[in-house]
Motif scaffolding. Structure first.
Motif, short mmCIF file in Angstrom:
data_model
loop_
_atom_site.label_atom_id
_atom_site.label_comp_id
_atom_site.label_asym_id
_atom_site.label_seq_id
_atom_site.Cartn_x
_atom_site.Cartn_y
_atom_site.Cartn_z
N ILE A 171 10.91 17.23 38.26
CA ILE A 171 12.26 17.11 37.70
C ILE A 171 12.92 18.48 37.73
N SER A 172 14.12 18.52 38.26
CA SER A 172 14.85 19.78 38.33
C SER A 172 15.26 20.23 36.94
N ASN A 173 15.13 21.50 36.67
CA ASN A 173 15.54 22.03 35.37
C ASN A 173 17.03 21.89 35.13
N THR A 174 17.80 21.72 36.20
CA THR A 174 19.25 21.53 36.02
C THR A 174 19.56 20.20 35.34
N GLU A 175 18.56 19.29 35.31
CA GLU A 175 18.75 17.99 34.65
C GLU A 175 18.51 18.07 33.15
N LEU A 176 18.01 19.21 32.67
CA LEU A 176 17.63 19.35 31.27
C LEU A 176 18.59 20.28 30.55
N ASP A 177 18.88 19.96 29.29
CA ASP A 177 19.69 20.88 28.49
C ASP A 177 18.80 21.60 27.49
N ASP A 178 19.40 22.37 26.63
CA ASP A 178 18.65 23.13 25.64
C ASP A 178 18.42 22.24 24.42
N LEU A 179 17.23 21.73 24.32
CA LEU A 179 16.86 20.73 23.31
C LEU A 179 16.89 21.32 21.90
N ILE A 180 17.42 20.55 20.96
CA ILE A 180 17.34 20.94 19.54
C ILE A 180 15.91 20.76 19.06
N ILE A 181 15.32 21.81 18.49
CA ILE A 181 13.96 21.71 17.97
C ILE A 181 13.91 21.80 16.45
N ALA A 182 15.03 22.18 15.83
CA ALA A 182 15.11 22.16 14.37
C ALA A 182 16.54 21.81 13.97
N ARG A 183 16.67 20.93 12.99
CA ARG A 183 17.98 20.49 12.52
C ARG A 183 18.57 21.53 11.57
N PRO A 184 19.83 21.36 11.16
CA PRO A 184 20.46 22.35 10.26
C PRO A 184 19.69 22.57 8.96
N ASP A 185 18.98 21.53 8.47
CA ASP A 185 18.22 21.71 7.23
C ASP A 185 16.83 22.29 7.48
N GLY A 186 16.54 22.62 8.73
CA GLY A 186 15.27 23.25 9.06
C GLY A 186 14.16 22.30 9.46
N THR A 187 14.39 20.98 9.33
CA THR A 187 13.33 20.04 9.70
C THR A 187 13.20 19.99 11.22
N PRO A 188 11.97 20.00 11.71
CA PRO A 188 11.75 20.01 13.16
C PRO A 188 11.98 18.64 13.78
N THR A 189 12.21 18.60 15.08
CA THR A 189 12.45 17.35 15.79
C THR A 189 11.18 16.87 16.49
N TYR A 190 11.23 15.63 16.93
CA TYR A 190 10.06 14.94 17.47
C TYR A 190 9.37 15.71 18.59
N ASN A 191 10.13 16.03 19.65
CA ASN A 191 9.50 16.66 20.82
C ASN A 191 8.81 17.97 20.48
N PHE A 192 9.38 18.72 19.57
CA PHE A 192 8.78 19.99 19.17
C PHE A 192 7.49 19.75 18.38
N CYS A 193 7.53 18.85 17.41
CA CYS A 193 6.35 18.57 16.59
C CYS A 193 5.17 18.10 17.44
N VAL A 194 5.46 17.25 18.41
CA VAL A 194 4.41 16.73 19.28
C VAL A 194 3.70 17.87 20.01
N VAL A 195 4.47 18.81 20.51
CA VAL A 195 3.89 19.94 21.25
C VAL A 195 2.99 20.77 20.34
N VAL A 196 3.48 21.11 19.16
CA VAL A 196 2.70 21.93 18.23
C VAL A 196 1.43 21.18 17.81
N ASP A 197 1.57 19.89 17.54
CA ASP A 197 0.40 19.10 17.13
C ASP A 197 -0.65 19.07 18.23
N ASP A 198 -0.22 18.75 19.45
CA ASP A 198 -1.18 18.65 20.54
C ASP A 198 -1.82 20.01 20.84
N TRP A 199 -1.07 21.06 20.66
CA TRP A 199 -1.60 22.42 20.85
C TRP A 199 -2.65 22.72 19.78
N ASP A 200 -2.28 22.52 18.52
CA ASP A 200 -3.21 22.82 17.42
C ASP A 200 -4.46 21.93 17.47
#
Length: 469
Positions: A171-200
């Motif tokens: 997949i070309s990187n031009t197809e991707l935008d800058d994903l939100i990983i934390a909302r204004p209240d600081g809560t993280p978003t799904y895609n980010f949490c999955v990565v950290v969980d699978d890493w840990d």
């Protein structure tokens, strides 16, 4: 986190927003089997960050469903909501390293960006106005606005992986935008949490539905930004109903709870789900031990599978035939209790199940057949008209007189007596067997009549033969 005991670590990570779906069970099954095949570790993780939809009842339903199908996990369950401090720590790390940045765009600005892009015939996306770049002057942060945190996605090149089911994906990187990983209240978003969980959790193989394919390139970028090993991905095809449509809660039985209530054995459901998208030659009926021995991701088809209830019923019947009678009796007893049938007085339910297990596609069907062993059923008008004529009733009276004098009441003695009685009456076997079934059982579709009478017992059989319909 527990240090891995094997290089292979898989996980099942459902969201507790409803009952455990059979598509989720198949994902769990394949992840479980891969870990078991390679003496690895199978992890259960509950992704409960969707606070509006996640409920304790759904968590309980997932745990109950996993227990019912018998997919045992080695670690967990881990809950994302209990890991918020860890997510915030990693977000701070990514901000400090320049892999993430604050974005202060308002909802109105984002809507305007999308409208302008659509007017130009382009894909609507965030224009990266708050993304730091060398020589770029950023706007002043607006007062009183809590920013989101966005991941700094590479702009050039491609992201690629060798999917164990779908093959090479680029997949070309031009197809991707800058994903939100934390909302204004600081809560993280799904895609980010999955990565950290699978890493840990040191997950080596991510086996999941192919509705997650679009998430994978974003997640790969985040693994790389964190300096984490990128897991092997295997995206399983969708399961369609017999109409070729995505299975729906409104149209289809999609929860494992539904299949429990319909009288399916968990091993039969797992056997069937294993065959949706995977195969081992022409083998249809197999145990989970055999499945683990045979399973390989290379044998999973990338094409969608179609759910065939008739095939599931056939497999369930095969598993009922080989199941331990005591185990069948325990489950059938619950269905009979629901029907208001008391099995305390009557034949041992285990013996009844032995007699019926070659004739039943579901445990509900077995319970329906078992009912007449514990209370007489009223024959339908059609059955009575055909098999309980005055001549039939008179013949049954003679039968009862002779049966009452039998020294022993068992299948062999009854079989011999019935054979002699048919000969004495000068009739054919159905002219005795069918009225006997109709009078004693209320139906004519039963196992061998001598076996049925033996189980019901002398006193009860004679009592029913003396009853007036």
């Amino acid at each position: 986190m527990t240090a891995p005991t094997s290089a292979i670590r898989t996980r099942f990570a459902p969201s507790p927003t409803g009952l455990l779906h059979i598509g989720g069970v198949r994902t769990a099954l394949f992840s479980w089997a891969y870990a078991r095949k390679h003496q690895g570790v199978f992890v259960l993780r509950i992704e409960d960050t969707d606070l509006e939809r996640s409920t304790p009842e759904s968590v309980a339903a997932i745990m109950d469903g996993m227990h019912w199908v018998g997919l045992d996990y080695d670690e967990g369950p881990f809950y994302q909501m209990q890991r918020m401090d860890r997510y915030k720590q990693v977000i701070a790390q990514m901000l400090a390293s320049g892999h993430a940045y604050h974005c202060y765009c308002s909802r109105e600005e984002l809507d305007a960006m999308r409208a302008e892009a659509e007017a130009r015939g382009e894909k609507p996306r965030y224009d990266r106005r708050w993304r730091p770049e060398d020589g770029k002057v950023l706007p002043a942060a607006p007062a009183g606005v809590s920013p989101v945190v966005r991941f700094r996605t590479p702009i050039d090149g491609v992201v690629a992986w060798d999917d164990q089911v779908k093959g090479r994906i680029e997949i070309s990187n031009t197809e991707l935008d800058d994903l939100i990983i934390a909302r204004p209240d600081g809560t993280p978003t799904y895609n980010f949490c999955v990565v950290v969980d699978d890493w840990d959790m040191q997950i080596s193989h991510v086996i999941r539905g192919d509705d997650h394919v679009n998430n994978t390139p974003r997640q790969i970028h985040m693994y790389q930004a964190l300096g984490a090993a990128v897991p092997v991905f295997a995206h399983l095809p969708m399961i369609f109903n017999d109409q070729g449509q995505k299975m729906s809660k409104r149209r289809d039985a999609v929860s494992v709870v539904d299949y429990d209530k319909m009288g399916f054995l968990p091993e039969a459901l797992l056997n069937y789900l294993a065959r949706l998208g995977w195969g081992h030659g022409d083998d249809e009926f197999f145990t989970m031990d055999q499945f683990v021995e045979w399973f390989d991701l290379a044998d999973v088809s990338p094409s969608p599978s179609r759910f065939d209830r008739d095939k599931l019923l056939w497999l369930n019947a095969q598993h009922i035939k080989t199941a331990e009678p005591q185990r069948l009796a325990e489950r059938v007893a619950a269905f009979l209790t629901d029907k208001g049938v008391d099995t305390a007085s009557g034949p041992a339910l285990t013996d009844v199940c032995v007699l019926l297990k070659d004739r039943s596609q579901t445990l509900v069907e077995m319970a329906d057949q078992a009912e007449y062993f514990y209370r007489p059923l009223v024959p339908s008008a059609d059955v009575a008209e055909k098999h309980l004529t005055p001549d039939d009733e008179a013949r049954l009276g003679f039968f009862a007189e002779g049966a009452a004098r039998l020294e022993t009441w068992d299948q062999a003695s009854l079989g011999a007596f019935i054979k002699d009685f048919v000969k004495q009456q000068g009739v054919k076997m159905p002219q005795v067997g069918m009225p006997l079934r109709a009078k004693v059982c209320g139906i004519t579709n039963t196992p061998s009549v001598d076996a049925v009478l033996a189980l019901i017992g002398r006193d009860e059989v004679l009592r029913r033969l003396a009853m007036r319909n």
